[in-house]
Scaffold this active site. Structure first.
Site, PDB file in Angstrom:
ATOM      1  CG  HIS A   1      66.870  72.448  24.355  1.00  0.00           C
ATOM      2  ND1 HIS A   1      65.835  72.076  25.177  1.00  0.00           N
ATOM      3  CD2 HIS A   1      67.747  71.430  24.378  1.00  0.00           C
ATOM      4  CE1 HIS A   1      66.094  70.891  25.704  1.00  0.00           C
ATOM      5  NE2 HIS A   1      67.257  70.469  25.228  1.00  0.00           N
TER       6      HIS A   1
ATOM      7  CE  LYS B   1      58.507  84.286  30.019  1.00  0.00           C
ATOM      8  NZ  LYS B   1      58.096  83.040  29.415  1.00  0.00           N
ATOM      9  NE  ARG B   2      69.278  84.416  32.288  1.00  0.00           N
ATOM     10  CZ  ARG B   2      70.511  83.902  32.313  1.00  0.00           C
ATOM     11  NH1 ARG B   2      70.747  82.781  32.959  1.00  0.00           N
ATOM     12  NH2 ARG B   2      71.507  84.530  31.738  1.00  0.00           N
TER      13      ARG B   2
ATOM     14  CE  LYS C   1      63.825  83.427  27.669  1.00  0.00           C
ATOM     15  NZ  LYS C   1      63.055  82.176  27.540  1.00  0.00           N
TER      16      LYS C   1
ATOM     17  CB  THR D   1      59.084  74.475  30.765  1.00  0.00           C
ATOM     18  OG1 THR D   1      60.221  75.259  31.117  1.00  0.00           O
ATOM     19  CG2 THR D   1      59.477  73.456  29.720  1.00  0.00           C
TER      20      THR D   1
ATOM     21  CE  LYS E   1      58.524  74.699  35.252  1.00  0.00           C
ATOM     22  NZ  LYS E   1      59.864  75.293  35.126  1.00  0.00           N
TER      23      LYS E   1
END
Ligand code: 26W
Length: 825
Positions: free
Chosen positions: A363, A557-558, A563, A668, A672
């Site tokens: 992952h 998100k985290r 990111k 992911t 969504k």
């Protein structure tokens, strides 16, 4: 048809009400006169649980009787969120419950909100596991999840004076969704030593002796499928002192304190979820958790197999075990140990069985997230396992040597043991060598692992061992449950919920209605209502008023440097500076925006915490600046989790998936958001690329450098003369001038870009990001075109159902078939 005519549902709202009252009065021993929302939640859950349990038992019986191959999904994280709403929708009786609860004086939404999230995960990996369980059950696959029953899930986040504070998440005080199985226990051994014995024939057997024992107790959680009676099982292990004589002796000899201490030490193993996401810390307790869970699960799986009295070589025909990242890799070693030490198989026969049983999903490519355990630690905790790991490595390297004679380089590169100081066991390599298939989670990611971190293994094992299975999400939770308004609207065009929620590709029928004015109007109304719901939530939790007409721009998100929430907030500051420089007339013409952030930082991740602090500081300044008004609002939503995502995702116009190219394996939430009628601003990374392929590049706002150029850019930062983007310089100047509080608080974020090589290319992508945000503003101004983009995108999202994804795993990796309930006993 099952949904309406199932044996397990309620006969009507009267029966439901009777059941609720019965549970309030007997199970909870309360009177209906003082039944508050907590009690109503408890009784409603118990009423539905009773229904689930019946199908759950039937499903288990059917699977045992059919005796076909089962899948075991081993994951250290299952980020399940709430269960009641999901159970009501999957059993198909939410409407019954709604009117029943209303008769009893409750609103169903209030009752649903009483439930604590089951937050046994950090982020993407844990939520993926939860979506997979939903799909496995909904598609009738015989499958079990195995995990740990943490007493504390991921911490709760509080924001105090702009800083993240972590609060323990004690979620278990009332959990109707688990069934303790005090009769299903496994005693797990740690430490000790290895003795070897030789029998008359000269065969050497290893015996692992001595050390500590901790007891694993099973807790089972029913996983209902949608529109099928199939109800699968998630088994979570809880640690407990291995009872009995040992403790009693201590107790009786007056050593009460040390007996209690033993108890506590044992319970520590399953006490808390490690809150790191994409960072390996190598803590002994974490290794203990991994072995404890893996050994208990394998014992259980082997026990089940042995009941069938089949020969061992048939084990892989009955059992497929999926390793969710490297966290359960010790299962490979444990199965080999069981087969050779306890069952007496030859090494080679055992190893064949092992390899045919396991598959491994990677992952992440971030080097700091790749697990390694020091040889010394493994030796101490699991002495026999270390020997087996050395043997696995020896035989593996011998075979490599035969294929690539005199190539010392490749041998040291692929060795499971890294010859560093101290020596380390490379868990990903062990997982590859012990599995027959390895997959990445999106096309780019799978390409990257084949060409970079696992390149040598592709050379050794050939390309067929490495496959791609692009991630997916369950449309039941992420459309039907989170966004009933949109789900109902879609259902009118694609032939009812039972159809498209089981075959998401049917969404493509929506494209026929894209120009239908009534449909477009209804679409816009659903989105506005969802935005209003989020605006209300923001008002009650932050006190800030946001205008639901504004563009809602979301990044949840985290928090992680890769990111790039820092890129987003720097962009927000840039926008603020531009607004400040305008006249009030000019400002009125600017399309209003609400920038919404949410996410947790790992408690020890200093830079991530600094990013949270900057977002909150900017929020305070911007939201209280009378010049700005509705033109810009900045919101940080505290304690982002699954149940909050269910409110946030349906309300977004634009969501940000802006990782440095090549770093986000898949993502992911991108799926969504688009499925809920939002558009994306994003980089060419992870599943963004396949989303673009599916929905069309005219429907996504892509920007930034490509993965293939990242290495050169980084090299250039270090060795070339590298200048910060001028727009970003303005932002840094504003921070330096103290606009958002003491510069000192944010110096680390600025230096990372200016002085430490800007590893995540924030400056390189900044200009392109701003330009693309301008394009977003222009596009949003044309609401008609915007809605067309949204509807078209949703209609093309069928590919991203986790059902498609699970079918691919079943076919390419597990070789298992669904077990239809019709083939009933
Ligand atoms: C050992 C510490 C540690 C903990 C968690 C290392 C790595 C992890 C996870 C693998 C991190 C994770 O959640 N990865 C995410 O997995 C998602 C599901 O495949 C992807 O969509 C995300 O891109 C990826 O970051």
């Amino acid at each position: 048809a099952w949904l309406k005519n199932q044996a397990s549902g309620f006969k009507g709202k009267d029966e439901f009400e009777k059941e609720v009252v019965r549970h309030v009065e007997t199970t909870l021993a309360r009177s209906m006169f003082n039944c508050d929302e907590t009690a109503a939640y408890a009784a409603t859950s118990l009423a539905f649980r009773d229904r689930l349990v019946i199908e759950w038992n039937r499903t288990q019986q059917r699977q045992t009787f059919a005796d076909t191959k089962r899948v075991y999904y081993l994951s250290l994280e299952f980020l399940m969120g709430r269960a009641l709403d999901n159970a009501m929708l999957n059993v198909g009786d939410k409407e019954v419950a709604k009117s029943g609860l209303s008769d009893l004086g409750f609103r169903i939404e209030d009752i649903i909100q009483q439930e604590n999230d089951a937050a046994l995960g950090n982020g993407g990996l844990g939520r993926l596991a939860a979506c997979f369980l939903d799909s496995l059950a909904s598609l009738d696959y015989p499958a079990w999840g195995y995990g740990l029953r943490y007493r504390y899930g991921i911490f709760k986040q509080e924001i105090i004076d702009g800083y993240q504070v972590e609060v323990p998440d004690y979620w278990l005080d009332f959990n109707p969704w688990e069934f303790p199985r005090h009769d299903v226990t496994v005693d797990i051994q740690f430490y000790g030593y290895v003795k070897k014995t030789t029998d008359d024939s000269g065969k050497v057997t290893a015996h692992w002796e001595g050390g500590d024992t901790v007891r694993a107790v099973a807790y089972d959680v029913p996983i209902p499928g949608y529109a099928t009676p199939a109800t699968n099982n998630l088994r979570l292990w809880s640690s407990q002192a291995a009872s009995g004589e040992f403790d009693f002796q201590k107790f009786n000899s007056g050593d009460y304190e040390s007996s209690v201490a033993d108890q506590q030490r044992a319970e520590t193993i399953s006490a808390v979820l490690y809150p790191n996401d994409n960072l390996d810390r190598g803590k002994e307790l974490r290794l203990k958790q991994q072995y404890f869970w893996v050994a208990a699960s394998l014992y259980d799986i082997v026990r089940r197999f042995k009941k069938s009295k089949r020969p061992w070589r048939e084990f892989p025909d009955q059992v497929a075990i999926q390793l969710n990242d490297t966290h359960p890799t010790l299962a490979i070693v444990e199965l080999q140990r069981i087969l050779i030490d306890l069952e007496g198989l030859d090494w080679d026969d055992a190893w064949n069985i092992v390899q045919q049983t396991f598959c491994y999903t990677n992952h992440t490519v971030l080097p700091e997230a790749l697990e390694k355990w020091s040889v010394g630690l493994v030796q101490h905790l699991l002495p026999r396992h270390l020997q087996i790991i050395y043997d696995i490595n020896l035989f593996f390297l011998q075979s490599v040597e035969r294929s690539f004679p005199k190539n010392r380089e490749i041998l040291s590169r692929v060795s499971i043991i890294e010859e560093s100081q101290p020596k380390m066991v490379r868990m990903a390599y062990l997982a590859i060598v012990g599995s027959h298939k390895v997959n990445g989670v999106a096309e780019l990611h799978s390409d990257l692992i084949r060409t970079t971190i696992f390149k040598d293994f592709v050379t050794i094992f050939g390309p067929d061992k490495f496959v791609n299975v692009t991630n997916g999400i369950t449309p039941r939770r992420w459309l039907h449950q989170a966004n009933p308004g949109l789900s109902d609207l879609i259902a009118t065009k694609v032939g009812g919920p039972e159809l498209f929620l089981k075959d998401l590709t049917l969404l493509n029928k929506l494209e026929l209605s894209v120009n239908d004015p009534a449909f477009r109007k209804a679409w816009a109304e659903v989105k506005l209502a969802n935005k209003q719901r989020l605006a209300d939530y923001i008002k009650t939790t932050t006190g800030y008023t946001v205008n639901p007409i504004a563009l809602f721009d979301v990044q949840v998100k985290r928090i992680h440097e890769y990111k790039r929430q820092q890129l987003n907030i720097f962009g927000v500051i840039y926008r603020y500076l531009k607004l400040k420089a305008m006249t009030p007339e000019e400002r009125k013409k600017v399309p209003p925006r609400v920038s919404i952030f949410g996410g947790k930082a790992a408690p020890g991740y200093w830079m991530a915490k600094q990013i949270i602090h900057l977002i909150n500081s900017v929020s305070k300044v911007v939201n209280n600046d009378p010049d700005i008004g509705d033109a810009l609002k900045v919101i940080f939503i505290e304690d982002y989790n699954v149940s909050k995502a269910e409110i946030i995702v349906p309300a977004s116009d634009l969501s940000e998936h802006i990782s440095t190219a090549g770093t986000e394996a898949s993502g992911t939430s991108n799926m969504k958001f688009v499925l809920n009628g939002g558009l994306i601003i994003g980089t060419c990374d992870g599943a963004n690329i396949e989303i673009t392929r599916e929905i069309g590049e005219e429907n996504i706002f892509l920007f930034g450098n490509l993965a293939e150029d990242v290495d050169d850019l980084r090299h250039n930062h270090t060795y070339g003369d590298h200048k910060t983007d001028p727009g970003l310089d303005q932002v840094f100047d504003a921070i330096h001038s103290g606009t958002f509080g003491s510069v000192h608080d944010f110096q680390g974020m600025i230096s990372a870009v200016r002085d430490h090589g800007d590893y995540y290319l924030v400056s390189d992508d900044f200009h392109s990001y701003l330009e693309t945000q301008d394009l977003v503003d222009k596009s949003y101004a044309d609401q008609e075109l915007w809605i067309t983009k949204c509807i078209t995108s949703v209609s093309r999202m069928g590919f991203f159902s986790s059902d498609r994804c699970i079918n691919e795993y079943a076919e390419m990796m597990w070789n298992v078939e669904p077990l239809q309930p019709e083939t009933n006993i």
